[in-house]
Design a protein around this motif. Structure first.
Motif, mmCIF file in Angstrom:
data_model
loop_
_atom_site.group_PDB
_atom_site.id
_atom_site.type_symbol
_atom_site.label_atom_id
_atom_site.label_comp_id
_atom_site.label_asym_id
_atom_site.label_seq_id
_atom_site.Cartn_x
_atom_site.Cartn_y
_atom_site.Cartn_z
ATOM 1 N N ILE A 82 -30.379 3.481 31.221
ATOM 2 C CA ILE A 82 -29.457 2.785 32.121
ATOM 3 C C ILE A 82 -29.555 1.270 31.915
ATOM 4 C CG2 ILE A 82 -28.931 2.331 34.556
ATOM 5 C CD1 ILE A 82 -30.046 5.164 35.127
ATOM 6 N N GLY A 83 -28.405 0.639 31.783
ATOM 7 C CA GLY A 83 -28.341 -0.822 31.694
ATOM 8 C C GLY A 83 -28.589 -1.397 30.315
ATOM 9 N N GLN A 84 -28.977 -0.564 29.343
ATOM 10 C CA GLN A 84 -29.244 -1.089 28.004
ATOM 11 C C GLN A 84 -27.946 -1.203 27.200
ATOM 12 O OE1 GLN A 84 -32.507 -0.298 25.528
ATOM 13 N NE2 GLN A 84 -33.647 0.877 27.067
ATOM 14 N N LYS A 85 -27.867 -2.248 26.429
ATOM 15 C CA LYS A 85 -26.701 -2.438 25.572
ATOM 16 C C LYS A 85 -26.698 -1.403 24.454
ATOM 17 C CE LYS A 85 -26.048 -7.460 25.983
ATOM 18 N NZ LYS A 85 -26.023 -8.737 25.212
ATOM 19 N N ARG A 86 -25.542 -0.839 24.210
ATOM 20 C CA ARG A 86 -25.410 0.059 23.066
ATOM 21 C C ARG A 86 -24.065 -0.116 22.371
ATOM 22 N NH1 ARG A 86 -24.111 3.289 27.541
ATOM 23 N NH2 ARG A 86 -22.220 4.550 27.261
ATOM 24 N N PHE A 87 -23.177 -0.898 22.984
ATOM 25 C CA PHE A 87 -21.841 -1.139 22.432
ATOM 26 C C PHE A 87 -21.167 0.199 22.122
ATOM 27 C CE2 PHE A 87 -24.111 -5.084 21.726
ATOM 28 C CZ PHE A 87 -23.232 -5.989 22.288
ATOM 29 N N SER A 88 -20.877 0.870 23.208
ATOM 30 C CA SER A 88 -20.397 2.245 23.186
ATOM 31 C C SER A 88 -19.106 2.420 22.381
ATOM 32 C CB SER A 88 -20.158 2.692 24.636
ATOM 33 O OG SER A 88 -19.333 3.822 24.696
ATOM 34 N N LEU A 89 -18.974 3.600 21.801
ATOM 35 C CA LEU A 89 -17.754 3.976 21.085
ATOM 36 C C LEU A 89 -16.744 4.630 22.008
ATOM 37 C CD1 LEU A 89 -16.424 4.137 18.251
ATOM 38 C CD2 LEU A 89 -17.550 6.346 17.936
ATOM 39 N N GLU A 90 -17.064 4.822 23.275
ATOM 40 C CA GLU A 90 -16.182 5.552 24.190
ATOM 41 C C GLU A 90 -14.787 4.924 24.235
ATOM 42 O OE1 GLU A 90 -18.661 6.989 27.886
ATOM 43 O OE2 GLU A 90 -19.616 5.271 26.919
ATOM 44 N N GLY A 91 -13.809 5.791 24.082
ATOM 45 C CA GLY A 91 -12.421 5.370 23.943
ATOM 46 C C GLY A 91 -11.982 5.363 22.494
ATOM 47 N N GLY A 92 -12.944 5.242 21.583
ATOM 48 C CA GLY A 92 -12.650 5.249 20.149
ATOM 49 C C GLY A 92 -13.421 6.321 19.406
ATOM 50 N N GLU A 93 -13.752 7.426 20.114
ATOM 51 C CA GLU A 93 -14.556 8.494 19.504
ATOM 52 C C GLU A 93 -13.895 9.097 18.269
ATOM 53 O OE1 GLU A 93 -15.390 8.846 24.034
ATOM 54 O OE2 GLU A 93 -13.683 8.378 22.723
ATOM 55 N N ILE A 94 -12.604 8.912 18.131
ATOM 56 C CA ILE A 94 -11.887 9.460 16.973
ATOM 57 C C ILE A 94 -12.447 8.933 15.653
ATOM 58 C CG2 ILE A 94 -10.126 7.641 16.907
ATOM 59 C CD1 ILE A 94 -8.078 9.809 16.257
ATOM 60 N N LEU A 95 -13.149 7.798 15.715
ATOM 61 C CA LEU A 95 -13.736 7.224 14.506
ATOM 62 C C LEU A 95 -14.711 8.191 13.832
ATOM 63 C CD1 LEU A 95 -14.210 4.732 12.647
ATOM 64 C CD2 LEU A 95 -16.045 4.067 14.218
ATOM 65 N N VAL A 96 -15.445 8.962 14.614
ATOM 66 C CA VAL A 96 -16.462 9.843 14.028
ATOM 67 C C VAL A 96 -15.831 10.945 13.183
ATOM 68 C CG1 VAL A 96 -18.293 11.501 14.575
ATOM 69 C CG2 VAL A 96 -18.238 9.264 15.707
ATOM 70 N N PRO A 97 -14.860 11.725 13.680
ATOM 71 C CA PRO A 97 -14.231 12.706 12.778
ATOM 72 C C PRO A 97 -13.492 12.072 11.604
ATOM 73 C CG PRO A 97 -13.144 12.693 14.929
ATOM 74 C CD PRO A 97 -14.392 11.894 15.071
ATOM 75 N N VAL A 98 -12.976 10.866 11.787
ATOM 76 C CA VAL A 98 -12.314 10.181 10.678
ATOM 77 C C VAL A 98 -13.313 9.877 9.565
ATOM 78 C CG1 VAL A 98 -11.295 7.960 10.012
ATOM 79 C CG2 VAL A 98 -10.352 9.234 11.937
ATOM 80 N N LEU A 99 -14.450 9.294 9.921
ATOM 81 C CA LEU A 99 -15.472 8.999 8.918
ATOM 82 C C LEU A 99 -16.036 10.283 8.314
ATOM 83 C CD1 LEU A 99 -17.427 6.049 10.573
ATOM 84 C CD2 LEU A 99 -15.892 5.935 8.607
ATOM 85 N N ASP A 100 -16.201 11.291 9.154
ATOM 86 C CA ASP A 100 -16.690 12.581 8.658
ATOM 87 C C ASP A 100 -15.748 13.145 7.597
ATOM 88 O OD1 ASP A 100 -18.343 15.163 9.008
ATOM 89 O OD2 ASP A 100 -16.303 15.831 9.444
ATOM 90 N N ARG A 101 -14.448 13.007 7.832
ATOM 91 C CA ARG A 101 -13.470 13.511 6.857
ATOM 92 C C ARG A 101 -13.524 12.708 5.560
ATOM 93 N NH1 ARG A 101 -9.124 16.987 7.065
ATOM 94 N NH2 ARG A 101 -8.271 17.222 4.967
ATOM 95 N N ILE A 102 -13.705 11.395 5.672
ATOM 96 C CA ILE A 102 -13.835 10.571 4.463
ATOM 97 C C ILE A 102 -15.035 11.031 3.649
ATOM 98 C CG2 ILE A 102 -14.396 8.254 3.627
ATOM 99 C CD1 ILE A 102 -12.711 7.132 5.925
ATOM 100 N N VAL A 103 -16.158 11.238 4.327
ATOM 101 C CA VAL A 103 -17.371 11.671 3.636
ATOM 102 C C VAL A 103 -17.143 13.023 2.961
ATOM 103 C CG1 VAL A 103 -19.743 12.468 4.004
ATOM 104 C CG2 VAL A 103 -18.956 10.333 5.054
ATOM 105 N N ARG A 104 -16.541 13.972 3.676
ATOM 106 C CA ARG A 104 -16.329 15.304 3.115
ATOM 107 C C ARG A 104 -15.275 15.320 2.005
ATOM 108 N NH1 ARG A 104 -14.371 19.039 6.565
ATOM 109 N NH2 ARG A 104 -13.744 17.564 8.181
ATOM 110 N N SER A 105 -14.476 14.239 1.925
ATOM 111 C CA SER A 105 -13.477 14.141 0.850
ATOM 112 C C SER A 105 -14.060 13.565 -0.438
ATOM 113 C CB SER A 105 -12.316 13.237 1.305
ATOM 114 O OG SER A 105 -11.685 13.751 2.441
ATOM 115 N N CYS A 106 -15.256 13.019 -0.360
ATOM 116 C CA CYS A 106 -15.823 12.320 -1.517
ATOM 117 C C CYS A 106 -16.048 13.203 -2.742
ATOM 118 C CB CYS A 106 -17.115 11.616 -1.117
ATOM 119 S SG CYS A 106 -16.840 10.123 -0.116
#
Length: 896
Positions: free
Chosen positions: A192-216
């Motif tokens: 609680i209270g620690q900075k993490r610079f959350s991805l919430e709201g932009g979670e779509i980035l993870v499947p996008v990067l995952d797809r790039i990796v799996r396309s390599c």
């Protein structure tokens, strides 16, 4: 194009334009191209009255214009913003704009550059709307190559820009979304209270990067290097780079320090690398360490990728993929973005195409788009590359993965950059302790009411009926259990840095001398080979004469000037199998006309690099005139040096003063990179420095700033004063056991100073001298002058003019690390009445003075300052005043 417009055009002009179009369709404006296509098709239609044919021709032309315009601006009607209602119409896309109406919807029209030769207007409209005006907006008609545009059209329109995904793929997307979302909520609860610079709201980035990796694997990629800032970084580390949850949790608890030497950095700046197997294909993943300075890491990533590509050889560009993740405000606001984009197609800096992902939060800290950019899109700067730009709704993961497929194919085929903008939002403030509703209350009312994207997609799959509610719950439960089980685990120990190609490089600076001399026979052999030209090659007469003089100096054994000694340093390293890369503004010739490592044929303009002919084994020589950039190019070369500890990598400033344009790279990466991230670099900076009356911007390389950055033996700062010194210095950089950044203050006027020459004997023995002591008897002098750089020669001339015997001059060639033991021994040889002076050209508040004074204070030795008084500017603009000041400094050195 309506009848009124046509009525105002002369027939002769229209016929001439039509004739041009028949010869080359791309030679006329796009609207006229569409018009003539329609006109030609209409004239091929059924016979009828002249009026009917004219009307049909105009409508046919209108259809072609409609197709073109949807491709061009259809993105203005897209539904890509999850926080805004979808636009349903645009005046430039109304049927009336094309001379059409609803009565034409079922009319069959002939089509050119369309997937079918004929189609009804209703069908064409449906294809255009589905392809360009739904969850994917595409900007590609600015691309100047017709083949690239048509390739994109053929890839998008037949499938309506919609993917066909198997159930297993949809479940995989859901799993990645759950991982991204539940990871953030877990951190929020547990820390609680620690900075993490959350991805919430932009979670779509993870499947996008995952797809790039799996396309390599399919793309033939063996290495992926990622650069990104702090937003979502921990999420990416966990779910793309497989950094163990327990290691991340330990960083939150501040208990993880295994294998690390130095100051360290906050958890959302750290780099990481891993190797994964995909269908039997090895893929090395790297995320570069970065500071908080947004976009600064981009150039570093490009340099790292280029270095790996060069190591792989001819197919290197196809094997190494750079991926850069940007924020919307930073991509539009940071000038370094343009610098890096400008490298894309340059021979010395290109990396075969970068995949850019702009994670558009629709806000920069507290600043909204209308206050942070003058363009419609955050991505508009990328149009300079004439590359495709995809805008994707941030809650449409299937659409995003479809775009990734297009991007990867495009990059593989055309070796060009591609941009994907994910339009989403930021659920919290800039960090988790920030309250965004203070400045954007309406926006954050909307955001707080929106369900997370993992829930939206889970509900969507449930409605589709492709998977049971029970299975959806199982996926979510498994992710949660994995997080909970990792929380109580102890992280495994890990080593950070100095692995793989760095494993033979020492972590520790050593003051021990390094033997860098080269035999006279080898020097003569290399000098002879450097002057040999292929038959028929005709350089400029003055350059040919210069090359001959350099060879003759080696042959005679004396008179070796700076450019010659520097060239011989490169040649001898290449002869030992050490590669050399030098880049910077005008570095091939040298700003001051001293290098000429690339010779140009006077008749046909062919370039020739003599140094390439002396390289042994797999060594190579590269010299590049860079784009007019400091931050971007220096960052690139720093990144290159991280991957090539056995290559002499050099960045040269046009003038040393201009290095301040790259201060972010110097401060955050070069000076602090090793202590923060355990990432060593052997990068060399050549910074022309010296006072010759050229004003405040062409005199000082700001020695004081570099010395302020020195601590813990983090880099080496030198001011060599002779050709033999630069020869040994460059060789030492590669022959010593460790790697540290080397800052070299190089001369300008000394390049042709008759006294600034060396002999072959000086190159054959010994090595770099950190301190050079005068030839006079130190024990008998009353005044000992310490200095560095070109001022030494002026002091010697003044001493000879005055005929003074009681003054000795000592050059401190290596300013940092400062070897006080050698200075102390020297001072101990002096008589009790000897006084010590530091003489410099720079103002008192600049140059090395404050640093030198501190070093002498540590030795409890009093030293007197001689130089210009403190000033706000490094140098005066008047050449006359400069000469007066310079003469006064030199005079005071012998009289004060």
């Amino acid at each position: 194009m309506d009848r009124t417009m046509l009525a105002n055009i002369s027939g002769e002009w229209l016929e001439a334009l039509h004739a041009d179009w028949k010869l080359d369709a791309d030679s006329v404006p796009a609207e006229w191209n569409a018009f003539f296509c329609g006109f030609e098709l209409a004239t091929e239609g059924p016979a009828g009255s002249a009026e009917t044919n004219e009307t049909h021709a105009l409508k046919q032309s209108g259809v072609q214009s409609l197709i073109y315009r949807y491709r061009n601006i259809g993105h203005l009607l897209t539904c890509t913003d999850p926080l805004s209602p979808c636009r349903l119409q645009h005046p430039l896309l109304d049927l009336a704009c094309f001379g059409l109406d609803e009565n034409d919807l079922d009319t069959l029209f002939a089509c050119r550059r369309y997937m079918k030769p004929k189609a009804t207007l209703r069908e064409i409209l449906a294809v255009m709307l589905e392809t360009y005006c739904r969850e994917i907006g595409v900007e590609f008609m600015h691309i100047q190559e017709p083949d690239e545009r048509q390739w994109l059209i053929d890839k998008m329109e037949p499938g309506l820009n919609r993917p066909e995904l198997a159930v297993s793929e949809k479940l995989h997307i859901l799993e990645k979304l759950h991982q991204a979302a539940l990871f953030e909520s877990f951190l929020h609860r547990r820390f609680i209270g620690q900075k993490r610079f959350s991805l919430e709201g932009g979670e779509i980035l993870v499947p996008v990067l995952d797809r790039i990796v799996r396309s390599c694997p399919e793309a033939g990629i063996s290495d992926l290097v990622l650069g990104m800032s702090h937003r979502g970084r921990l999420n990416v580390l966990a779910h793309i780079f497989n950094k163990p949850y327990e290691s991340i949790f330990a960083e939150f608890q501040d208990t993880l320090a295994f294998g690390f030497v130095g100051d360290g950095d906050v958890k959302y700046h750290k780099g990481h690398s891993t190797e994964i197997e995909l269908d039997g294909h090895r893929l090395h993943l790297t995320i570069a360490a970065n500071p908080s300075h947004l976009e600064a890491v981009n150039a570093v990533v490009e340099g790292k990728c280029r270095a790996r590509q060069d190591c792989y050889g001819v197919d290197g560009a196809s094997r190494v993929l750079p991926v850069l993740i940007h924020g919307d405000a930073a991509f539009a606001g940071q000038g370094s973005v343009m610098e890096v984009l400008n490298m894309s197609q340059l021979e010395g800096y290109g990396t075969g195409g970068t995949v850019h992902i702009v994670l558009n939060n629709q806000i920069g800290f507290t600043t909204i788009p209308k206050d942070s950019r003058s363009t419609r899109y955050a991505t508009d700067v990328a149009k300079m590359l004439a590359c495709p730009i995809f805008h994707v709704q941030g809650e449409a993961p299937e659409a995003a993965l479809h775009v990734v497929g297009l991007a990867m194919e495009y990059r593989k085929l055309y070796r060009r950059d591609v941009v994907i903008e994910l339009i989403c939002y930021r659920r919290h403030g800039h960090n988790e302790g920030d309250e965004p509703a203070f400045t954007q209350p309406l926006m954050y009312k909307q955001i707080s009411a929106r369900p997370p994207v993992n829930q939206i997609y889970s509900d969507e799959l449930g409605r589709e009926g492709v998977v049971s509610q029970e299975m959806l719950a199982v996926v979510e439960r498994q992710v949660s259990q994995t997080l909970e089980s990792a929380f109580g685990k102890q992280p495994e120990e890990c080593e950070v840095g100095f692995s793989d190609k760095w494993h033979n490089v020492s972590r520790v600076y050593s003051p021990e001398p390094v033997a860098t001399g080269v035999s006279a026979e080898t020097l003569l052999t290399l000098a002879r080979r450097l002057v040999e030209l292929s038959p028929g090659f005709m350089p400029h007469a003055k350059i040919h004469n210069l090359m001959q003089k350099r060879f003759e100096a080696v042959l005679k054994g004396h008179g070796i000037d700076w450019g010659n000694a520097e060239t011989l340093a490169y040649a001898t390293l290449l002869d030992q199998g050490v590669s050399v890369r030098i880049s910077g503004q005008d570095s091939c010739r040298g700003t001051f006309n001293h290098r000429h490592c690339v010779v140009i044929d006077n008749n046909d303009g062919r370039p020739y690099m003599p140094l390439k002919t002396v390289a042994r084994d797999s060594a190579g020589f590269q010299a590049w005139n860079s784009l007019l950039s400091e931050l971007g190019v220096l960052g690139f070369e720093y990144g290159y040096s991280l991957e090539t500890p056995q290559t002499l990598t050099i960045w040269e400033a046009q003038f040393g003063d201009f290095a301040n344009g790259a201060q972010v790279i110097i401060d955050q990466f070069i000076a602090g990179g090793e202590t923060k991230w355990n990432r060593a670099s052997g990068l060399v900076l050549l910074l022309p420095h010296g006072y010759e009356g050229q004003g405040g911007e062409h005199s000082s390389a700001r020695i004081e700033r570099f010395l302020q950055l020195c601590a813990q033996e983090n880099m080496v700062v030198v001011c060599p004063s002779s050709p033999s010194q630069i020869f040994h210095l460059l060789r030492r950089q590669m022959l010593q056991a460790f790697r540290k950044p080397l800052i070299v203050f190089t001369p300008k006027s000394l390049l042709r100073h008759p006294g600034c020459v060396s002999s072959v004997e000086e190159l054959t023995g010994g090595g770099f001298q950190k301190v050079i002591v005068d030839t006079v008897d130190i024990s008998a002098v009353e005044r000992l002058l310490f200095c560095s750089g070109k001022l030494y020669y002026e002091l010697v001339e003044e001493r000879e003019r005055l005929g003074i015997a009681g003054v000795a001059i000592v050059r401190i060639e290596q300013l940092y690390p400062f070897h006080s033991e050698e200075i102390a021994v020297l001072i101990a040889r002096c008589g009790t009445g000897c006084r010590f002076f530091w003489v410099q050209e720079e103002p008192e508040n600049m140059g090395a003075w404050n640093y030198i004074r501190g070093q002498f204070e540590k030795m409890t030795i009093s030293i007197i300052y001689v130089g210009r008084p403190a000033d706000a500017c490094p140098a005066v603009g008047s050449h006359r005043l400069h000469l007066e000041q310079q003469a006064e400094v030199v005079s005071k050195a012998f009289s004060s």
